[in-house]
Design an enzyme around this catalytic site. Sequence first.
Site, mmCIF file in Angstrom:
data_model
loop_
_atom_site.group_PDB
_atom_site.id
_atom_site.type_symbol
_atom_site.label_atom_id
_atom_site.label_comp_id
_atom_site.label_asym_id
_atom_site.label_seq_id
_atom_site.Cartn_x
_atom_site.Cartn_y
_atom_site.Cartn_z
ATOM 1 N N LYS A 1 -8.208 -0.794 7.264
ATOM 2 C CA LYS A 1 -8.586 -1.423 5.988
ATOM 3 C C LYS A 1 -7.623 -2.556 5.650
ATOM 4 C CE LYS A 1 -8.785 2.761 4.405
ATOM 5 N NZ LYS A 1 -8.991 4.076 3.842
ATOM 6 N N ARG B 1 -14.106 13.367 8.556
ATOM 7 C CA ARG B 1 -12.823 14.077 8.685
ATOM 8 C C ARG B 1 -12.627 15.041 7.530
ATOM 9 N NH1 ARG B 1 -8.806 9.562 8.419
ATOM 10 N NH2 ARG B 1 -7.258 11.215 8.393
ATOM 11 N N SER C 1 -6.871 4.812 9.992
ATOM 12 C CA SER C 1 -7.697 4.718 8.794
ATOM 13 C C SER C 1 -7.077 3.727 7.800
ATOM 14 C CB SER C 1 -7.815 6.115 8.168
ATOM 15 O OG SER C 1 -8.356 6.046 6.879
ATOM 16 N N HIS D 1 0.820 -1.208 0.000
ATOM 17 C CA HIS D 1 0.000 0.000 0.000
ATOM 18 C C HIS D 1 0.855 1.260 0.000
ATOM 19 C CE1 HIS D 1 -3.480 2.542 0.738
ATOM 20 N NE2 HIS D 1 -2.747 3.177 1.622
ATOM 21 N N ASP E 1 -14.361 3.214 9.168
ATOM 22 C CA ASP E 1 -13.428 4.131 8.504
ATOM 23 C C ASP E 1 -14.118 4.913 7.395
ATOM 24 O OD1 ASP E 1 -10.808 5.304 7.808
ATOM 25 O OD2 ASP E 1 -11.199 4.250 5.943
#
Length: 426
Positions: A186, A167, A182, A81, A160
Site C-alpha cells: 500500500k 487472512r 501487506s 505509517h 492486499d
Amino acid sequence: MHAVEFIEKKRDGGEHSPAELQEWIAAYVEGAVPDYQMAAWLMAVYFRGMTAAETAELTLAMAHSGEVLDLAGLGKTVDKHSSGGVGDKTTLVVAPILAAAGLVVAKMSGRGLAHTGGTIDKLESIPGWRAELSDEEFLRQAREVGLVIAGQSKNLAPADGKMYALRDVTGTVPSIPLIASSIMSKKLAAGARIITLDVKVGKGAFMKDLAHARELARLMVSIGRHAGREVRAVLSQMDEPLGRAVGNAIEVREAIATLRGEGPGDLTELSLALAREALEAAGEDPARAEAVWKSGAALEKLRAFVAAQGGDARVVDEPERLELAPDVYELRAEASGVVTELDAYRVGLAVLRLGGGRERKGDAIDHGVGVRLAKKVGDRVAEGDILATVFHRAGRGLEESSQRLKEAYRIGQRASVPPLILEVVA
Ligand SMILES: O=P(O)(O)O[C@H]1O[C@H](CO)[C@@H](O)[C@H]1O
Ligand SMILES: O=c1[nH]cc(I)c(=O)[nH]1
C-alpha cells in the site's frame, strides 16, 4: 499457471521465482485463482516463511495489482505509517510538522483495527472533514497545501484488500512476510519517495516483542529500498498507551495541544523523533522539526489541511468544539503507591466497548467517547485519587469498559519506565 504446483512448492519449503509470484498475484486479482487456493498458499507461507527476496517480489506484485499513484514533480514526498497502537495520534502531529518544514506529506491512513485506533476515524471527529478524495483532489491538495491524508483507496493494491480479508478469517494474519508485504504494497502504490515507519512493540501492539518487531522493521525497510524508496523505521514502546487521551475527538484535542507545545512528553518526543528521521531521509536539516513546531508554523499547516478537506478549522484554536460525550465516570485508586503497569491493550478494549471503535466491520463509531488517563506508569497515587476519566454516553458499555480499565492498572511500590524509542532501523 499451475496453481496446485505453486501451492505445493511453498508447502514443501521451496522458493518462488519473481515471475511465479507476479503470475500468482495477477491470476488471483483476475479471479483465475480462487480464494481457497490463495488461502492454502497463505497457510503454507505462514508455516514455511519467505525469503527477503521473495517478500520483496510479492510486495511489488501486490503494489502493481492496481493503480500506482505518480507523485513525481511534487517535490520531496513523504509518508508516515504506524503499525497501530492505542492513543497513537502521532500522524496528526508529525504530518503538519513535516509539511511546515517543506516536505510534501501525501498519505493514506486506515481506520481502527481491533483494539487500536485509526487516524481516519480520529480526523472524522472534526465536523465536515472528508476522507474520501478523488485522485485529482488528492494530488491538488498535495501540491497546494503540502499535506493531504485520505482514506485507503480501493483501487490501490487491490490484491492486499482481498488477501487481508482472507487472512483475517483463515488464521494467517500473524506472519511477518505477509504483514510486511501487506503494509508495504500500500505504501509503494501510494507513491511517496520517503517512508517513515513507526513499528509499535508491546502489549497494545500487534508485535508483542522486540525481536519480532525488529524483524518486521528490517524486512519493510529492505522491501522499500528494493523498490527505490528511502525508508526508515522507528521501533517504539506500546506497553502503555501513547499520551493521556484515548478515543477519537479526545485524541485530536491532544494532538492539537501537542502542536501548541502543551502536549504530553511521550507524544511530543516520539512525534519529533519521527519528524527528524523523515527530514534526515529527505536530506534536510532534522532540526527543522523542532523549529517549525515551536514557531507555530506546524499549527498553521494543520489549519490549512483541515480546511482543505472540508473540516471546521476553528477546532484548531477552539479544541472544545470537538465534542466529548457528556457523561463522566471517574476510576479511582484502591491503594496508594506507584503505577507499575497500564496495559494498552485493555485501555484500547475499554474505549472499544464504549463505542469508540468497531466490533464489526462497517459499524458506526461514537467520536465523543474516550478515556483521559490521569495517571501513567511511574506516577505516584494515593488511595482515592482519580486514575482515569471515562467520557461515555448514557452508560453504553460503561460497565465492561470500566472493568477493562480497572484491570489495565497495576499499583505497586516501584515502577520501571521503559524507554519510548527502542531502536531506529535505517
Ligand atoms: O498511517 P497512520 O496514520 O500511521 O495510521 C496508523 O496509525 C493509526 C494508529 O494506530 C492507525 O490508523 C494505523 O493504521
Ligand atoms: O496493513 C496492514 N496492517 C496491519 C496488518 I497485521 C497487515 O497485515 N496489514
